[in-house]
Design a protein around this motif. Structure first.
Motif, mmCIF file in Angstrom:
data_model
loop_
_atom_site.group_PDB
_atom_site.id
_atom_site.type_symbol
_atom_site.label_atom_id
_atom_site.label_comp_id
_atom_site.label_asym_id
_atom_site.label_seq_id
_atom_site.Cartn_x
_atom_site.Cartn_y
_atom_site.Cartn_z
ATOM 1 N N ALA A 37 0.880 -1.167 0.000
ATOM 2 C CA ALA A 37 0.000 0.000 0.000
ATOM 3 C C ALA A 37 0.916 1.214 0.000
ATOM 4 O O ALA A 37 1.996 1.183 0.580
ATOM 5 C CB ALA A 37 -0.907 0.002 1.212
ATOM 6 N N HIS A 38 0.481 2.287 -0.651
ATOM 7 C CA HIS A 38 1.339 3.456 -0.772
ATOM 8 C C HIS A 38 0.871 4.636 0.072
ATOM 9 O O HIS A 38 1.441 5.711 -0.002
ATOM 10 C CB HIS A 38 1.489 3.840 -2.245
ATOM 11 C CG HIS A 38 2.150 2.748 -3.032
ATOM 12 N ND1 HIS A 38 3.489 2.444 -2.906
ATOM 13 C CD2 HIS A 38 1.655 1.847 -3.897
ATOM 14 C CE1 HIS A 38 3.785 1.415 -3.677
ATOM 15 N NE2 HIS A 38 2.694 1.031 -4.290
ATOM 16 N N ASN A 39 -0.172 4.405 0.879
ATOM 17 C CA ASN A 39 -0.607 5.397 1.857
ATOM 18 C C ASN A 39 -1.535 4.720 2.858
ATOM 19 O O ASN A 39 -1.963 3.570 2.654
ATOM 20 C CB ASN A 39 -1.277 6.607 1.181
ATOM 21 C CG ASN A 39 -2.512 6.243 0.414
ATOM 22 O OD1 ASN A 39 -3.481 5.752 0.965
ATOM 23 N ND2 ASN A 39 -2.489 6.499 -0.897
ATOM 24 N N GLY A 40 -1.822 5.403 3.942
ATOM 25 C CA GLY A 40 -2.641 4.826 5.003
ATOM 26 C C GLY A 40 -4.047 4.478 4.568
ATOM 27 O O GLY A 40 -4.610 3.463 4.993
ATOM 28 N N ARG A 41 -4.638 5.294 3.716
ATOM 29 C CA ARG A 41 -6.005 5.023 3.255
ATOM 30 C C ARG A 41 -6.075 3.719 2.469
ATOM 31 O O ARG A 41 -6.969 2.896 2.688
ATOM 32 C CB ARG A 41 -6.530 6.181 2.413
ATOM 33 C CG ARG A 41 -7.986 5.989 1.996
ATOM 34 C CD ARG A 41 -8.519 7.157 1.215
ATOM 35 N NE ARG A 41 -7.689 7.345 0.019
ATOM 36 C CZ ARG A 41 -7.573 8.495 -0.616
ATOM 37 N NH1 ARG A 41 -8.197 9.567 -0.201
ATOM 38 N NH2 ARG A 41 -6.815 8.589 -1.691
ATOM 39 N N ASP A 42 -5.117 3.493 1.574
ATOM 40 C CA ASP A 42 -5.085 2.241 0.810
ATOM 41 C C ASP A 42 -4.885 1.041 1.729
ATOM 42 O O ASP A 42 -5.475 -0.020 1.520
ATOM 43 C CB ASP A 42 -3.985 2.272 -0.242
ATOM 44 C CG ASP A 42 -4.257 3.262 -1.361
ATOM 45 O OD1 ASP A 42 -5.414 3.749 -1.479
ATOM 46 O OD2 ASP A 42 -3.315 3.550 -2.119
ATOM 47 N N ALA A 43 -4.060 1.205 2.744
ATOM 48 C CA ALA A 43 -3.823 0.117 3.698
ATOM 49 C C ALA A 43 -5.100 -0.233 4.450
ATOM 50 O O ALA A 43 -5.427 -1.415 4.612
ATOM 51 C CB ALA A 43 -2.724 0.515 4.681
ATOM 52 N N LEU A 44 -5.838 0.773 4.905
ATOM 53 C CA LEU A 44 -7.086 0.513 5.614
ATOM 54 C C LEU A 44 -8.116 -0.171 4.714
ATOM 55 O O LEU A 44 -8.846 -1.058 5.162
ATOM 56 C CB LEU A 44 -7.656 1.804 6.195
ATOM 57 C CG LEU A 44 -6.878 2.381 7.374
ATOM 58 C CD1 LEU A 44 -7.484 3.719 7.794
ATOM 59 C CD2 LEU A 44 -6.846 1.414 8.542
#
Length: 65
Positions: A37-44
């Protein structure tokens, strides 16, 4: 991304694409499944539907830390 269901999955959250790729290659070489994931939103978003056995993350990220 190649995944082997017999090994743990590591979620790598890193906005530097080269560093993210390096982490993935090294960890896959020793037998881990990796997801990027390349940012926290994508990870969530990923974690809403999937699990990770370990998360490696950068602290200062675009979009969402």
């Amino acid at each position: 991304m190649k995944q082997n269901n017999n090994h743990e999955t590591i979620l790598i959250i890193e906005d530097d694409f080269a560093l993210n790729d390096a982490f993935c290659l090294i960890l896959q070489h020793v037998g881990y499944n990796t997801v990027s994931a390349h940012n926290g939103r994508d990870a969530l978003e990923y974690l809403k539907e999937n699990k990770a056995d370990l998360i490696l993350l950068d602290i200062l990220m675009p979009v969402m830390d």
